[in-house]
Design a protein around this motif. Structure first.
Motif, mmCIF file in Angstrom:
data_model
loop_
_atom_site.group_PDB
_atom_site.id
_atom_site.type_symbol
_atom_site.label_atom_id
_atom_site.label_comp_id
_atom_site.label_asym_id
_atom_site.label_seq_id
_atom_site.Cartn_x
_atom_site.Cartn_y
_atom_site.Cartn_z
ATOM 1 N N ARG A 184 0.854 -1.243 -0.071
ATOM 2 C CA ARG A 184 -0.125 0.118 0.043
ATOM 3 C C ARG A 184 0.796 1.219 -0.061
ATOM 4 O O ARG A 184 1.878 1.200 0.606
ATOM 5 N N GLY A 185 0.253 2.232 -0.354
ATOM 6 C CA GLY A 185 0.984 3.728 -0.529
ATOM 7 C C GLY A 185 2.298 3.546 -1.208
ATOM 8 O O GLY A 185 2.260 2.876 -2.243
ATOM 9 N N TYR A 186 3.320 4.098 -0.642
ATOM 10 C CA TYR A 186 4.617 3.960 -1.441
ATOM 11 C C TYR A 186 5.013 2.503 -1.804
ATOM 12 O O TYR A 186 5.709 2.589 -2.764
ATOM 13 N N LEU A 229 2.894 4.449 8.364
ATOM 14 C CA LEU A 229 1.566 4.386 8.058
ATOM 15 C C LEU A 229 1.159 3.277 6.961
ATOM 16 O O LEU A 229 0.408 2.511 7.061
ATOM 17 N N GLY A 230 1.863 3.159 5.929
ATOM 18 C CA GLY A 230 1.715 2.201 4.681
ATOM 19 C C GLY A 230 1.676 0.979 5.306
ATOM 20 O O GLY A 230 0.842 0.180 4.958
ATOM 21 N N SER A 251 -0.917 -0.056 7.579
ATOM 22 C CA SER A 251 -2.254 -0.259 6.844
ATOM 23 C C SER A 251 -2.431 -1.354 6.509
ATOM 24 O O SER A 251 -3.482 -2.023 5.791
ATOM 25 N N GLU A 262 9.504 5.449 5.454
ATOM 26 C CA GLU A 262 8.655 4.794 4.515
ATOM 27 C C GLU A 262 8.924 5.419 3.034
ATOM 28 O O GLU A 262 8.695 4.635 2.125
#
Lengths: 344, 344
Positions: B218-220, B270-271, B274, B305
């Motif tokens: 997720r994310g990056y 955070l990624g 999650s 991250e």
């Protein structure tokens, strides 16, 4: 647990309703509601469009993004909700139209994206099948795709209703705020004709033992390839890889061999024309190609290519249903799939 | 035809060079060049960023898009070249920064997008490994990722060089035009440490007979999942399906069972946080999960991250190389893959 004979009855009914869903969106009340939203967009003159969606609705958003770029000459793209919802990004969206597309309107992450966008001054729009949903209530503008209750968990008629609503809306914006209804008058009839010409049962026999599938298309038809792949994965559990025709030539072509059926959406117009070199390369690989489109293995009436996605997905839905049944699965209630998926 | 013992020698050498590639991008001459580009972007104050790329570079562009949204609070997205090159769209990009990312800089479609964007008043930037390429010559600004000649057809060091160049550039824009070099000083060392801790050969034995693979992040880390899947497909011909962690929960989760290895990028921050619900659902499915990250099956040093993608792809590249060799393939010259793919 569903009785074996009742499996897929819900999905079959949803699929069959799509011509009615198109007709309903062309009724005066819906057209008026969409025209009103279009007028507000015309007044506000957004500089670019940001779509946000997940799953099947992401493919409707991708179609909307092509329409916006090609028909409105507006830069358009799909945003990853997580930048905002997980990482706390607060992009300046003051010159953007931000469109959330979701059949349920219940995904908390999309609602959060629209809330943040609205706070930053964006014009916000929800396109959903639930006018009372949190997404619709959060956005400044809202379009109800009016597809009615969907029986199966896998989305079919809500997907095409989203396509139709986005088409009507974007063409209305192009026309200055009024839906040019006549242009679309034939679509319900053409959708019914497409569904009536059902070749799915026969093809499903042929692909019963395929181990994996590739789907491909370009331009307006790339969302169709993506949606076909997702629907295959959700209901038949076959791994299905979707590539734009251009990306397929960048390496993944090596994976296509005579054991891998390739479903190629080849419409009329520029997008279909641009698929010809792709089909040539697939033939060199001796791939088993099923074409979807005018004169295709899965035939679809010839229409302006903008309208292609509203028709060409229909025989694929029929094939997905038949293939799931042929493989002993219940497409109405696939394992692991929920109607509303809550992610942040 | 390559001698069996020489197979993969080129890809192994490319992979091993990545710490040097990072170090080179931190040398004064490169930093100065990137700072100059950053200053021009700061001066022009684009309202949004549009990336355009294909194949592996598309994943670097996706990383750039997350960085732009999260670090610069700029709306960012990926454009489909075909809207412009096939359908003749002429979107108003006068407030946009349009970034073409391509290792060769030779794709005619990306060059055409930058030409049209520049004509419409956009600030245009080419990020390539060939400063003399048509893409670099067409764009107003250009960043040379300076990765040197890549031996294997499958891109490894040019991918991470693109990531590093985009990171330096975007952080420089955030800092007002100057690359904050110190923040990145440890990356070459950390990349070398990651590569030294090579567990690929062992894992490749375990997955030699896998029939397909799922990757997720997720994310990056979503671009890492996409790039890992593409590299697996290009060199081992295994079907590899990449999903964002959020999208995986929307249906495709049903396809993961004990027979399908899942490569999950789980970084810090955070990624990674999650991804925890996703890992929980995968455990319920009894999926065979390989985690890539700090404390992962494929270990990666713990970093902010933002920097994760520059490290976490390295053990996956090693695994792809080992797996291709274990399956008797030549990763240096995969079938169906060309270094420059010309599509319009």
């Amino acid at each position: 647990v569903t009785n074996r004979n009742e499996r897929g009855v819900g999905m079959a009914a949803d699929i069959a309703e799509q011509p009615e869903v198109y007709a309903k969106l062309l009724e005066p009340a819906q057209v008026k509601a969409i025209s009103q939203v279009a007028k507000k967009i015309v007044q506000r003159q957004p500089r670019h469009i940001v779509f946000t969606a997940r799953g099947t609705s992401d493919h409707a958003a991708l179609y909307g993004s092509y329409l916006a770029e090609i028909r409105l000459n507006l830069a358009a793209g799909l945003a990853s909700p997580s930048a905002i919802t997980v990482f706390g990004a607060r992009p300046d969206l003051s010159h953007a139209l931000v469109v959330g597309v979701s059949q349920s309107g219940g995904s908390p992450d999309l609602t959060e994206v629209l809330r943040v966008a609205r706070e930053s001054g964006a014009l916000t729009l929800a396109v959903t099948n639930n006018a009372e949903s949190s997404l619709a209530r959060t956005a400044e503008l809202s379009v109800d795709v009016a597809a009615g209750h969907e029986r199966a968990v896998a989305a079919t008629k809500t997907y095409t209703a989203e396509l139709m609503a986005l088409l009507l809306l974007i063409e209305a914006v192009k026309a200055g705020g009024k839906v040019p209804v006549k242009e679309f008058a034939k679509l319900p009839r053409l959708a019914a004709d497409t569904l009536a010409n059902d070749k799915a049962a026969e093809l499903a026999q042929r692909y019963r033992f395929a181990a994996r599938v590739v789907t491909t298309g370009r331009g307006y038809s790339y969302p169709s390839a993506r949606e076909a792949a997702l629907k295959l994965m959700e209901t038949t559990y076959l791994p299905a890889l979707a590539f734009s025709g251009a990306d397929l030539l960048h390496g993944p072509l090596a994976m296509t061999d005579p054991d891998v059926p390739v479903f190629a959406f080849v419409g009329s117009g520029l997008g279909g024309e641009s698929m010809k070199p792709v089909l040539g390369r697939l033939a060199e690989q001796r791939a088993d190609v099923v074409t979807v489109g005018p004169a295709g293995t899965l035939p679809v009436p010839e229409v302006d290519e903008r309208f292609g996605p509203l028709l060409e997905i229909l025989p694929m839905q029929q094939l997905v249903l038949s293939l799931a049944l042929a493989r002993g699965e219940d497409p109405d209630a696939p394992r692991g799939l929920k109607k509303v998926t809550a992610t942040l």
